[in-house]
Design an enzyme around this catalytic site. Sequence first.
Site, short mmCIF file in Angstrom:
data_model
loop_
_atom_site.label_atom_id
_atom_site.label_comp_id
_atom_site.label_asym_id
_atom_site.label_seq_id
_atom_site.Cartn_x
_atom_site.Cartn_y
_atom_site.Cartn_z
N LYS A 51 0.80 -1.23 0.00
CA LYS A 51 0.00 0.00 0.00
C LYS A 51 0.83 1.28 0.00
O LYS A 51 0.35 2.33 -0.47
CB LYS A 51 -0.94 0.00 1.20
CG LYS A 51 -2.07 -1.02 1.11
CD LYS A 51 -3.10 -0.62 0.07
CE LYS A 51 -4.35 -1.47 0.16
NZ LYS A 51 -5.40 -1.01 -0.79
N SER A 304 0.52 -10.06 -0.77
CA SER A 304 0.26 -8.62 -0.73
C SER A 304 0.45 -7.98 0.64
O SER A 304 0.63 -6.77 0.73
CB SER A 304 -1.16 -8.33 -1.22
OG SER A 304 -2.11 -9.06 -0.47
#
Length: 403
Positions: A51, A304
Site C-alpha cells: 500500500k 500482498s
Amino acid sequence: MIGPQDVRDAAVLIAGVAERTPVQRSRALSRMIGADVWLKCENLQRAGSFKIRGAYTRMARLTDVEKAGGVVAASAGNHAQGVALAAGILGIDAVIFMPVDAALPKIAATRSYGAHVELVGTSVDEALVAAHEHAARTGAVLIHPFDHPDIAAGQGTVALEVLEQVPDAGTIVVPVGGGGLAAGVAAALADRPDVRVVGVQAARAAAYPASLAAGRPTPAPELRTMADGIAVGTPGDVPFEVLASHQVQVRTVSEEDLSRALLLVAERAKLVVEPSGAAAVAAVMADPRGIAAGDDRPVVCVLSGGNIDPLVLLRVVRHGLASAGRYLQLHVVVEDTPGALADLLRDVAAMGGNVMHVSHLRTGGDLGFSDVAVDLQIETKGPEHCGALLTGLRAAGYRLSSA
C-alpha cells in the site's frame, strides 16, 4: 484509464521510498503445478504491504496547498499504514477512519506512524462514508484505498519489479479487494499481452465476478471472510474499468483455501502473511493445473501483506491444520466406568495420535444410561493418519463420529 507509462512514472516517484521486495521460489507450489512458482514478498514491504506504493504516489503529487490541508483515508489496516507512513515522510497531517473491529496491531501501527485514528462502522465501506464526510467538512484530501489513477499506478510498480526479477513469467496472480493492485498490475502489463493477470477474491467477499459479468460495479452479497484486507463491498470505478478492459479473470477461494495457503507459506516458505496476502497462493493450491491455463512458464503469486494480528494468526493456523487433516475432532461414546477414558487415550496414543483437548458429556440423545461421550481434539500426521485412527478405533469397538 492508466497505462504502462503511468506505472513507470510512479516507479520513478517512489524510488527510495518503497522497498524493492524480493521474490522467492516455492518448491512445494512448483511441484503442484509442474512449473516454477515464485512468491513476490510484498509482506516484507515497508509498513507490511504494497500500500505504501500507491499512497505515496498519490500524496507526493498533491499541491502544497493540498498538503497543508491534510489528508484523510479509510482502511481496515494496510492502506491506513501506507497513508500514515507516506504522510509522515511528506510532512502531511493524516486522519484515518478504520472499522471498529480492525485488527489491534494495525490500529497501533497506524498510530505509531503519526496518524490520528478514528474507529467507525463495521466495514471499510462504512469507514469510507465517514472519511468522505470528514473531507467535505475540513477540506482534507481523501486518499482513496483503490479508486484513483495514482493509487493504481503506484500499486502497479509491483509488476515492473516482477518483470525484472522473473523475466519469463507467464502468469501473475494478485489478491483483489477494491481492485487497485490488480488494476495497476494489468496496466503495467498492457504492452505485455503474453503475461496473464489473474485476480483472486475470497468467495465470501467477492464483488468482482458478478460485477465483471454485469459490466458494472456491483456490491458483494456478503462480507464475511477472515481476509479483511480484501473484504471490500463494491469495486472502484477506476480499477473496474481497467480490469474489465483488460479482461482480467477474477477467481474466488474459500476460507479453507485461505487458511491452508497461509499455513503452507508459513511452514514451507517461512513467511508470515495475513489471510488476504495468501489469496494468490490459495488460488494456486485450489486449482494447480488450471491456474496458468496450460502455460508452463513461471507463475508469480503476490503476497500482498503480512500485517496479521497474532490472535488471528493462531486461529487461522488452527483452521489451516484442521483443513489440511492435521487435526482430528472425535466424538466417542464409551462406558461410564473407571478406566474407560484412560483406555481410550491409551489406544489413541498407541496409534500415534497426540491428544490436545478432552471434554466429557454425560447427557445427550446418543447416550445410554451408563454411557459418557468424550470429545477429543487430536493432532495427527495428516489425512492418511486420520483415516488410520478412525479405522483403528472402530476396529477396537468404539462408537465414534468425526467432525
